[in-house]
Design a protein around this motif. Structure first.
Motif, PDB file in Angstrom:
ATOM      1  N   THR A  46       0.884   9.936  10.553  1.00 33.45           N
ATOM      2  CA  THR A  46       1.959  10.760  10.032  1.00 33.45           C
ATOM      3  C   THR A  46       3.012  10.986  11.114  1.00 33.45           C
ATOM      4  OG1 THR A  46       0.779  12.786  10.661  1.00 33.45           O
ATOM      5  CG2 THR A  46       0.398  11.942   8.441  1.00 33.45           C
ATOM      6  N   TYR A 100      -3.391   7.112   9.041  1.00 29.42           N
ATOM      7  CA  TYR A 100      -3.545   6.446   7.755  1.00 29.42           C
ATOM      8  C   TYR A 100      -4.602   5.347   7.786  1.00 29.42           C
ATOM      9  CZ  TYR A 100       0.497   9.005   6.078  1.00 29.42           C
ATOM     10  OH  TYR A 100       1.353  10.010   5.694  1.00 29.42           O
ATOM     11  N   SER A 125       2.191   7.113   1.194  1.00 24.62           N
ATOM     12  CA  SER A 125       2.737   6.857   2.530  1.00 24.62           C
ATOM     13  C   SER A 125       3.571   5.586   2.597  1.00 24.62           C
ATOM     14  CB  SER A 125       1.592   6.758   3.555  1.00 24.62           C
ATOM     15  OG  SER A 125       0.746   5.648   3.255  1.00 24.62           O
ATOM     16  N   ILE A 183       3.021   0.963   5.413  1.00 19.08           N
ATOM     17  CA  ILE A 183       2.651   2.342   5.663  1.00 19.08           C
ATOM     18  C   ILE A 183       2.491   2.512   7.167  1.00 19.08           C
ATOM     19  CG2 ILE A 183       1.542   2.527   3.415  1.00 19.08           C
ATOM     20  CD1 ILE A 183      -1.163   2.564   4.816  1.00 19.08           C
TER      21      ILE A 183
END
Length: 408
Positions: free
Chosen positions: A160, A112, A147, A156
């Motif tokens: 992932t 991210y 997210s 966030i």
């Protein structure tokens, strides 16, 4: 000496204290030419593409690093907006195409923080130059927005399927949210970082929090207390963009507090003199690999504070202090450069002279989600844009250029 901008705001004349306006622009231009000449080339045989070698001298390996390229895009935007025609929209368009092709036809990846950086680069290229993919910007901003995971502890996450929630993802993510109109989310992200990641003693920002491996009762989270320069930079940028969007007093207060913490605990002394004749204190380097970009990122957002902090109580003093760090650091970047083929090569530590890398020794390695330095850090692509970033920042101050239109 001060000068009054068209908006009526009183501003520091940075060109009077360090390199002149013309000299600052020339240094930034030389940095741009050096990085472009050494690193950029067409991607394989594919027409209409540009990609960057992640090492110079060029490595035999074909690795590439997504987020390093995002910052390269940002720098090409800096260069073209400051010196129209020096880069050209076509170069940026080809680099965007090269990034997407090299990334297997996608804008996204599993990290991210990487996606936030590329989203910011596309947004700036579109806003300033009309170049870049609107769809790419929407996709990346959408991934950052989606997210957000307060029930899981964030913030966030860093990547992932991960429970490490950190400043390097939330900081640029919050800037992107503010710049793409997701103001409430930007506010929430700033508040989360302030609540969860601020060192109560130094006032600096920690790296992140992660799910605890053990511990009694409610000890579900461990704080990762590492302090990195770029974490301070992205928090400054996030609080500034959120302040611009909301006018919230707490965001202004936090900018002053983080800047004070940087001045007290993070800067390092050099043998150079600052504008007042004392020893200059500059942003420290962090070696090569991913760390090569850390110092330049902090300088970029210190410059943003100096140029774009809205008027208010104490604003002029904060702008002046932030700008002083930028110009002193940029001077150190320039004074410690090496010259190779009449072009600058920047040091990984702006207190020491740059080492000219050879086509030998170990290359940067991707290990456990991060890129570790080459044997000679100056070989890494990350190190050279970081120096370029500092010089572009100083040139923007010397020319009194804002990121955003100033409100009369």
């Amino acid at each position: 000496m001060v000068q009054r901008s068209k908006s009526g705001r009183t501003r520091q004349s940075w060109s009077s204290s360090r390199a002149s306006q013309t000299e600052a622009a020339a240094r930034a231009a030389d940095a741009a030419d050096a990085v472009i000449t050494r690193h950029l080339h067409r991607l394989a045989w594919i027409p209409g593409t540009i990609i960057a070698d992640v090492a110079w001298p060029r490595s035999a390996t074909t690795s590439w690093h997504y987020w390093w390229h995002a910052h390269l895009v940002d720098l090409l935007v800096d260069a073209e907006t400051a010196r129209p025609g020096s880069v050209g929209p076509t170069t940026l368009a080809r680099l965007f195409r090269g990034i997407r092709v090299r990334n297997l036809g996608r804008w996204t990846n599993d990290y991210y923080d990487d996606m936030a950086w590329l989203g910011l680069a596309i947004e700036r290229a579109r806003r300033h130059l009309g170049v870049g993919s609107a769809r790419g910007e929407r996709v990346l901003a959408g991934r950052i927005f989606d997210s957000w995971a307060p029930p899981k502890g964030g913030g966030i996450p860093w990547r992932t399927m991960d429970y490490f929630f950190n400043t390097p993802a939330n900081g640029p993510g919050a800037i992107l949210m503010a710049r793409t109109g997701q103001t409430e989310r930007a506010v929430a992200m700033c508040d989360w970082m302030h609540e969860k990641l601020l060192d109560p003693v130094s006032g600096l920002v920690y790296d992140g929090i992660k799910q605890a491996t053990g511990g009694p009762g409610g000890a579900d989270w461990d704080i990762v207390t590492a302090i990195y320069t770029y974490c301070q930079g992205v928090v400054l940028g996030a609080e500034l963009e959120t302040l611009r969007a909301t006018g919230g007093v707490r965001h202004r207060d936090r900018i002053g507090q983080v800047l004070e913490a940087i001045e007290k605990h993070l800067l390092v002394r050099t043998d150079l003199s600052d504008a007042r004749g004392g020893p200059a204190r500059i942003v420290p380097g962090a070696g090569g690999g991913d760390g090569g970009l850390f110092a330049g990122i902090l300088v970029r957002y210190l410059a943003l504070i100096a140029t774009d902090l809205p008027d208010g109580p104490g604003a002029e003093a904060v702008r002046t202090r932030a700008g002083r760090i930028v110009v002193d650091t940029a001077e150190a970047v320039w004074q410690t450069r090496a010259i190779v083929n009449d072009a600058p090569l920047f040091s990984a530590d702006w207190r020491q002279q740059a080492v000219i890398p050879a086509d030998s020794g170990s290359n940067a390695q991707f290990i456990a989600g991060a890129v570790h330095s080459s044997e000679t850090p100056e070989r890494d692509l990350s190190v050279q844009p970081s120096g370029w970033m500092a010089l572009e920042a100083a040139a923007r101050l010397a020319d009194d250029v804002s990121e955003h239109p100033r409100v009369p």
